[in-house]
Write an enzyme that holds these catalytic residues in place. Structure first.
Site, PDB file in Angstrom:
ATOM      1  N   ASP A  21     -35.597 -20.330 -21.059  1.00  0.00           N
ATOM      2  CA  ASP A  21     -36.237 -20.590 -19.779  1.00  0.00           C
ATOM      3  C   ASP A  21     -37.520 -20.103 -19.221  1.00  0.00           C
ATOM      4  OD1 ASP A  21     -34.961 -21.720 -17.203  1.00  0.00           O
ATOM      5  OD2 ASP A  21     -34.923 -19.235 -16.441  1.00  0.00           O
TER       6      ASP A  21
ATOM      7  N   GLU B  72     -39.538 -23.496 -22.059  1.00  0.00           N
ATOM      8  CA  GLU B  72     -40.284 -24.111 -20.578  1.00  0.00           C
ATOM      9  C   GLU B  72     -40.884 -23.998 -20.160  1.00  0.00           C
ATOM     10  OE1 GLU B  72     -37.931 -24.425 -16.254  1.00  0.00           O
ATOM     11  OE2 GLU B  72     -37.587 -22.795 -17.216  1.00  0.00           O
TER      12      GLU B  72
ATOM     13  N   ASP C 260     -33.881 -29.268 -12.669  1.00  0.00           N
ATOM     14  CA  ASP C 260     -34.513 -28.830 -11.935  1.00  0.00           C
ATOM     15  C   ASP C 260     -35.682 -29.930 -11.238  1.00  0.00           C
ATOM     16  OD1 ASP C 260     -34.522 -26.539 -12.147  1.00  0.00           O
ATOM     17  OD2 ASP C 260     -35.312 -26.251 -13.994  1.00  0.00           O
TER      18      ASP C 260
END
Length: 655
Positions: free
Chosen positions: A416, A442, A507
């Protein structure tokens, strides 16, 4: 300002410029932001030098966009008049930026870096870059002469490529024709076996189709472990899904055909989404605890479904014991260097009084947001204090957590906010982990600084940006879409085959809601599954789930719909067929991509590997699309004679 202090040949990226960015000193800390880190604080922290903040970064040649952040506020470079409006649909970025032009003054360039020369599948790919517009034709001269095609262009360069049958060794040079002259460039002798050693991939990766699950939103397999006393903000609250729910739905996943899972964070946290971790070494009790994880791993291994966990190492929870120690003990805390602290106390008394009051969570959140605190955090959210990645202890902590869960049965990590952690940290960590563990970061923009020796792949936001601009906003046509694809191929080289590709995730908005047309959605889905990279499905995509009325990011996080009467059977049928095809086709997994016809809204291309050749046609327009090559056999979709109906597709065998 920025200055380039020289160039070097990088073994992965080719020519990189050693570039210093600096700004007159103000505030207590500063970061360099840019499209190389999705304009995110954390990864490129600047240092003091006299009366300036500065940092050196090695950037591949090209045009880059940047700003600075001082004390958490974004500022432009006052010493660089070159500015441009920067926009990315994929992560909703729109801002004024400065422009950095990194160029070595070499009009023609090739170096056997991994993005310029590599073998993949049955082919060897060789590239050359030239200053835009100066080269008319290029030939690779090896045992014989091969003309290179113009593959792509960006703001500065044209890129040429030739694809040869796979080679073990190459001895070659280039014959370059310009308007004024013909010249010979280079004398290269390369062992392709050593090239492949630069970028080994997990042995299991390339035939996988991922399915992403937010455990809380998937299925409640054990109501007895439903959370109590956690952060509840009305629409942003717990639903009750758990790992036992995932276990109970494994049969559903196997029927769907997926063979890899990506779970958003499963560790102890205060929120339903889990990106505020309190304990990294235990699965949250609300998800069934460690025993549920052990049972899940056993079930998945039995079905040959790989498991990738979500690692949150940019920040922890405010309630993590280490940060609570800093809150309690201040300067005397043994963990004060574990975080980016800007002053003491890190949380003033008024802040703590509100936090531990009897007010409802939505009121606490509202009041806390208006206060100040003395630590850096993820997007200025008080709940998520930023880790200090300069700390040796932090790096050891990250390594230990990642190794711990791989030993427990995880097959890889999705990291992340990876672009908010210094790339050298990921490089150091990757070197310690098993080679068969898939590492995907990410990184929401240009991923070149994060690939190869940092991650096998990243979440492919640049590809998603192209998908949005072609399939959703229609602001680029097929020719421009193709150039975007080919440019990513130039930038990423073999890594594009290991990228995590998606139409949506937790997201972003669900693609079906953005398109509002099932035909269009299926066209985009066919492209995703037949293009290079690892395709993924976000839970519910396969049954036609859409956004709900909720704040941004929450719109795509509705609980999974388990009433089959509400499923879209057409979408489900196509998804199953695409998964089946993807898992069985080497051409789709590792084959070459050959564009045949990219015009207006028509996409026609082949994927080839050895004797297998698949032809894919997508007509993304309101008109019938006439195609110049027909399949021998249609496997999916249909043709109307020699034409494709508006917003339709086919996948077929070709000769």
């Amino acid at each position: 300002m920025y200055k380039t202090f020289g160039f070097r040949d990088d073994k992965y990226l080719g020519k990189v410029g050693i570039t210093e960015f600096s700004i007159p000193k103000s505030g207590s800390y500063a970061y360099l932001l840019g499209n190389f880190n999705a304009f995110n604080e954390g990864s490129f922290r600047m240092k003091e030098k006299g009366d300036r903040w500065y940092i050196r970064v090695e950037l591949p040649e090209g045009v880059w966009y940047y700003t600075f952040s001082v004390d958490g506020k974004e500022v432009l470079d006052p010493e660089n008049p070159n500015k441009k409006h920067f926009r990315r649909l994929s992560y909703k970025a729109e801002r004024e930026t400065n422009v950095a032009r990194i160029f070595s003054d070499e009009e023609i360039y090739h170096f056997p870096a991994l993005t310029y020369l590599y073998s993949f599948g049955d082919y060897t790919y060789i590239r050359l870059r030239a200053l835009k517009g100066i080269v008319k034709r290029v030939f690779l001269v090896e045992e014989k002469s091969w003309e290179m095609r113009k593959k792509a262009h960006d703001e500065l360069f044209d890129y040429f490529e030739v694809r040869l049958p796979k080679k073990e060794n190459l001895h070659y040079y280039f014959r370059v024709q310009t308007d004024e002259d013909t010249l010979e460039y280079g004398d290269f002798d390369v062992d392709l076996g050593k090239q492949e050693e630069k970028y080994p991939l997990p042995s299991w990766l390339l035939n996988r189709v991922f399915y992403q699950i937010m455990p809380d939103r998937f299925f409640n397999g054990n109501p007895e472990n439903d959370p109590n006393g956690r952060i509840d903000l009305g629409s942003i609250s717990h639903y009750g899904g758990d790992l036992e729910g995932v276990i109970q739905k494994i049969e559903y996943l196997t029927e769907l055909g997926v063979n890899a899972l990506y779970l958003t964070p499963i560790f102890e946290s205060m929120t339903y989404h889990g990106y505020d971790i309190v304990d990294y070494y235990h699965v949250a009790q609300k998800f069934g605890g460690d025993k549920a994880f052990e049972k899940l791993v056993q079930k998945l291994k039995k079905e040959d479904i790989k498991l990738v966990l979500d690692g949150v190492f940019h920040h922890t929870s405010f309630f993590h014991p280490y940060f609570q120690d800093v809150v309690k003990n201040g300067k005397n805390s043994r963990y004060k260097n574990f975080y980016r602290i800007t002053g003491f106390p890190v949380a003033p008394k008024r802040f703590l009084d509100i936090l531990y009051s009897d007010l409802p969570w939505h009121e606490k959140y509202k009041r806390l947001k208006s206060l100040r605190w003395n630590y850096e955090s993820f997007y200025s959210v008080w709940l998520m204090p930023r880790l200090n990645h300069d700390s040796k202890e932090v790096k050891e902590f990250i390594k230990d957590v990642m190794e711990y869960w791989i030993k427990k049965g995880a097959d890889g990590w999705r990291l992340d906010v990876a672009h908010g952690v210094p790339p050298e940290v990921w490089k150091e960590i990757k070197e310690t982990l098993p080679g068969d563990a898939y590492l995907v970061g990410e990184v929401m923009d240009d991923a070149r600084l994060w690939l190869f020796n940092k991650f096998h792949g990243t979440m492919n936001y640049p590809l998603y940006e192209a998908i949005l601009r072609f399939f959703v906003t229609r602001e680029i046509n097929a020719e421009q879409f193709l150039n975007w694809l080919e440019l990513l191929s130039v930038y990423y080289g073999p890594a594009e085959y290991a990228m995590y590709n998606f139409l949506d995730n937790h997201d972003v908005d669900r693609m079906l809601s953005l398109l509002e047309d099932k035909r269009k959605y299926l066209c985009a889905l066919v492209f995703l599954f037949t293009y290079k990279g690892i395709p993924s499905i976000y839970y519910g995509d396969e049954i036609g789930m859409k956004n709900i009325e909720a704040p941004f990011m929450e719109r795509s996080r509705a609980p999974m719909e388990w009433d089959s009467k509400k499923w879209d059977s057409d979408i489900l049928s196509v998804v199953k067929e695409l998964i089946k095809l993807r898992k069985s086709s080497k051409a789709l997994q590792i084959g070459a991509f050959k564009p045949l016809q990219f015009r207006d809204g028509l996409l026609l291309y082949e994927r080839t590997h050895r004797d297998e050749k698949l032809l894919i046609g997508i007509n993304y327009s309101d008109n019938y699309g006439s195609i110049k090559k027909l399949p021998d056999e249609v496997l999916l979709g249909n043709l109307d004679g020699i034409a494709l109906k508006p917003f339709s597709f086919f996948v077929g065998h070709s000769s």
